[in-house]
Scaffold this motif. Structure first.
Motif, PDB file in Angstrom:
ATOM      1  N   GLU A   1       0.627  -1.254   0.031  1.00  0.00           N
ATOM      2  CA  GLU A   1      -0.011  -0.265   0.022  1.00  0.00           C
ATOM      3  C   GLU A   1       0.837   1.342   0.083  1.00  0.00           C
ATOM      4  OE1 GLU A   1      -0.875  -0.143   4.607  1.00  0.00           O
ATOM      5  OE2 GLU A   1      -2.589  -0.375   3.554  1.00  0.00           O
ATOM      6  N   ASP A   2       0.481   2.279  -0.486  1.00  0.00           N
ATOM      7  CA  ASP A   2       1.201   3.694  -0.452  1.00  0.00           C
ATOM      8  C   ASP A   2       0.026   4.770  -0.242  1.00  0.00           C
ATOM      9  OD1 ASP A   2       3.354   5.159  -0.651  1.00  0.00           O
ATOM     10  OD2 ASP A   2       4.206   3.706  -2.118  1.00  0.00           O
ATOM     11  N   VAL A   3       0.886   5.992  -0.104  1.00  0.00           N
ATOM     12  CA  VAL A   3       0.180   7.263   0.316  1.00  0.00           C
ATOM     13  C   VAL A   3       1.053   8.166  -0.580  1.00  0.00           C
ATOM     14  CG1 VAL A   3      -0.620   8.966   1.948  1.00  0.00           C
ATOM     15  CG2 VAL A   3      -0.610   6.633   2.451  1.00  0.00           C
ATOM     16  N   THR A   4       0.118   8.887  -1.267  1.00  0.00           N
ATOM     17  CA  THR A   4       0.597  10.255  -2.005  1.00  0.00           C
ATOM     18  C   THR A   4       1.937   9.961  -2.794  1.00  0.00           C
ATOM     19  OG1 THR A   4       1.816  11.069  -0.264  1.00  0.00           O
ATOM     20  CG2 THR A   4      -0.328  11.885  -0.286  1.00  0.00           C
ATOM     21  N   GLU A   5       1.969   8.979  -3.662  1.00  0.00           N
ATOM     22  CA  GLU A   5       2.938   8.516  -4.643  1.00  0.00           C
ATOM     23  C   GLU A   5       2.392   8.493  -5.968  1.00  0.00           C
ATOM     24  OE1 GLU A   5       6.175   8.752  -5.106  1.00  0.00           O
ATOM     25  OE2 GLU A   5       6.475   7.945  -3.254  1.00  0.00           O
ATOM     26  N   LEU A   6       3.103   8.848  -6.896  1.00  0.00           N
ATOM     27  CA  LEU A   6       2.882   8.863  -8.206  1.00  0.00           C
ATOM     28  C   LEU A   6       2.931   7.184  -8.897  1.00  0.00           C
ATOM     29  CD1 LEU A   6       5.088  11.459  -9.886  1.00  0.00           C
ATOM     30  CD2 LEU A   6       2.562  11.462  -9.308  1.00  0.00           C
ATOM     31  N   ALA A   7       1.653   6.948  -9.663  1.00  0.00           N
ATOM     32  CA  ALA A   7       1.384   5.469  -9.973  1.00  0.00           C
ATOM     33  C   ALA A   7       2.849   4.977 -10.705  1.00  0.00           C
ATOM     34  CB  ALA A   7       0.247   5.387 -11.117  1.00  0.00           C
ATOM     35  N   CYS A   8       3.232   5.807 -11.580  1.00  0.00           N
ATOM     36  CA  CYS A   8       4.610   5.456 -12.287  1.00  0.00           C
ATOM     37  C   CYS A   8       5.903   5.181 -11.259  1.00  0.00           C
ATOM     38  CB  CYS A   8       5.101   6.738 -13.094  1.00  0.00           C
ATOM     39  SG  CYS A   8       5.602   7.981 -12.456  1.00  0.00           S
ATOM     40  N   ARG A   9       5.885   5.752 -10.099  1.00  0.00           N
ATOM     41  CA  ARG A   9       6.860   5.353  -9.090  1.00  0.00           C
ATOM     42  C   ARG A   9       6.367   3.963  -8.324  1.00  0.00           C
ATOM     43  NH1 ARG A   9       9.148  10.108  -5.570  1.00  0.00           N
ATOM     44  NH2 ARG A   9      10.349   8.345  -4.855  1.00  0.00           N
ATOM     45  N   ILE A  10       5.207   4.050  -7.944  1.00  0.00           N
ATOM     46  CA  ILE A  10       4.634   2.647  -7.461  1.00  0.00           C
ATOM     47  C   ILE A  10       5.004   1.379  -8.413  1.00  0.00           C
ATOM     48  CG2 ILE A  10       2.627   1.141  -6.976  1.00  0.00           C
ATOM     49  CD1 ILE A  10       1.440   4.070  -5.959  1.00  0.00           C
ATOM     50  N   ASP A  11       4.911   1.567  -9.845  1.00  0.00           N
ATOM     51  CA  ASP A  11       5.265   0.656 -10.787  1.00  0.00           C
ATOM     52  C   ASP A  11       6.514   0.397 -10.909  1.00  0.00           C
ATOM     53  OD1 ASP A  11       4.702  -0.983 -13.370  1.00  0.00           O
ATOM     54  OD2 ASP A  11       5.937   0.841 -14.310  1.00  0.00           O
ATOM     55  N   ARG A  12       7.541   1.309 -10.817  1.00  0.00           N
ATOM     56  CA  ARG A  12       8.674   1.248 -10.963  1.00  0.00           C
ATOM     57  C   ARG A  12       9.403   0.370  -9.578  1.00  0.00           C
ATOM     58  NH1 ARG A  12      10.749   6.215 -11.794  1.00  0.00           N
ATOM     59  NH2 ARG A  12      10.912   6.570  -9.427  1.00  0.00           N
ATOM     60  N   SER A  13       8.783   0.844  -8.416  1.00  0.00           N
ATOM     61  CA  SER A  13       9.248   0.202  -7.271  1.00  0.00           C
ATOM     62  C   SER A  13       9.023  -1.246  -7.147  1.00  0.00           C
ATOM     63  CB  SER A  13       8.391   1.040  -5.950  1.00  0.00           C
ATOM     64  OG  SER A  13       9.122   2.182  -6.081  1.00  0.00           O
ATOM     65  N   ILE A  14       7.677  -1.706  -7.698  1.00  0.00           N
ATOM     66  CA  ILE A  14       7.328  -3.127  -7.660  1.00  0.00           C
ATOM     67  C   ILE A  14       8.164  -3.899  -8.647  1.00  0.00           C
ATOM     68  CG2 ILE A  14       5.393  -4.706  -8.043  1.00  0.00           C
ATOM     69  CD1 ILE A  14       3.422  -2.715  -6.889  1.00  0.00           C
ATOM     70  N   MET A  15       8.332  -3.214  -9.765  1.00  0.00           N
ATOM     71  CA  MET A  15       9.311  -4.017 -10.644  1.00  0.00           C
ATOM     72  C   MET A  15      10.649  -4.002 -10.237  1.00  0.00           C
ATOM     73  SD  MET A  15       7.682  -4.787 -13.223  1.00  0.00           S
ATOM     74  CE  MET A  15       8.865  -5.154 -14.312  1.00  0.00           C
ATOM     75  N   THR A  16      11.265  -3.139  -9.405  1.00  0.00           N
ATOM     76  CA  THR A  16      12.467  -3.259  -8.752  1.00  0.00           C
ATOM     77  C   THR A  16      12.437  -4.448  -7.764  1.00  0.00           C
ATOM     78  OG1 THR A  16      12.822  -1.000  -8.887  1.00  0.00           O
ATOM     79  CG2 THR A  16      14.459  -2.160  -7.283  1.00  0.00           C
ATOM     80  N   LEU A  17      11.336  -4.602  -7.108  1.00  0.00           N
ATOM     81  CA  LEU A  17      11.251  -5.644  -6.241  1.00  0.00           C
ATOM     82  C   LEU A  17      11.252  -7.159  -6.945  1.00  0.00           C
ATOM     83  CD1 LEU A  17       8.698  -4.284  -3.790  1.00  0.00           C
ATOM     84  CD2 LEU A  17      10.993  -4.568  -3.367  1.00  0.00           C
TER      85      LEU A  17
END
Length: 110
Positions: free
Chosen positions: A34-50
């Protein structure tokens, strides 16, 4: 087989520290994202990093909590749920979404 243990992971603040000796592992875990006030593109990139680091490879399931004020680019014809499913589906584990975990709301309330 042991019972799966839940593991909570703030997608963007944690992923930027990978890879490191202290990187998390989610073997036999239910991963809560889950996340708060984060751009969708950064969430995408973070999960791809994982994913690329192999950190999510042995998770038993993914639970998607709240993504509060996580905007998509203007004019797109997809949702944040579409983005999350696109990056998580290749793991081949059950993905549960829309669960009111209330952690994100608690953060917003201060």
């Amino acid at each position: 087989m042991s019972a799966a243990q839940p593991s909570r992971f703030d997608t963007t603040s944690e992923a930027r520290h990978l890879p490191s000796r202290g990187q998390p592992h989610f073997r036999d875990s239910i991963v809560v994202l889950e996340d708060v006030t984060e751009l969708a593109c950064r969430i995408d990139r973070s999960i791809m990093t994982l994913r690329h680091a192999g950190i999510l490879d042995r998770a038993r399931a993914i639970v998607l909590g709240e993504f509060v004020r996580c905007p998509l680019p203007a004019g797109v014809d997809y949702s944040l749920a579409d983005v999350l499913l696109d990056v998580l589906a290749p793991l081949g584990v059950p993905i549960y979404g829309g669960l009111p975990l209330d952690m994100a709301s608690a953060i917003c309330r201060g």
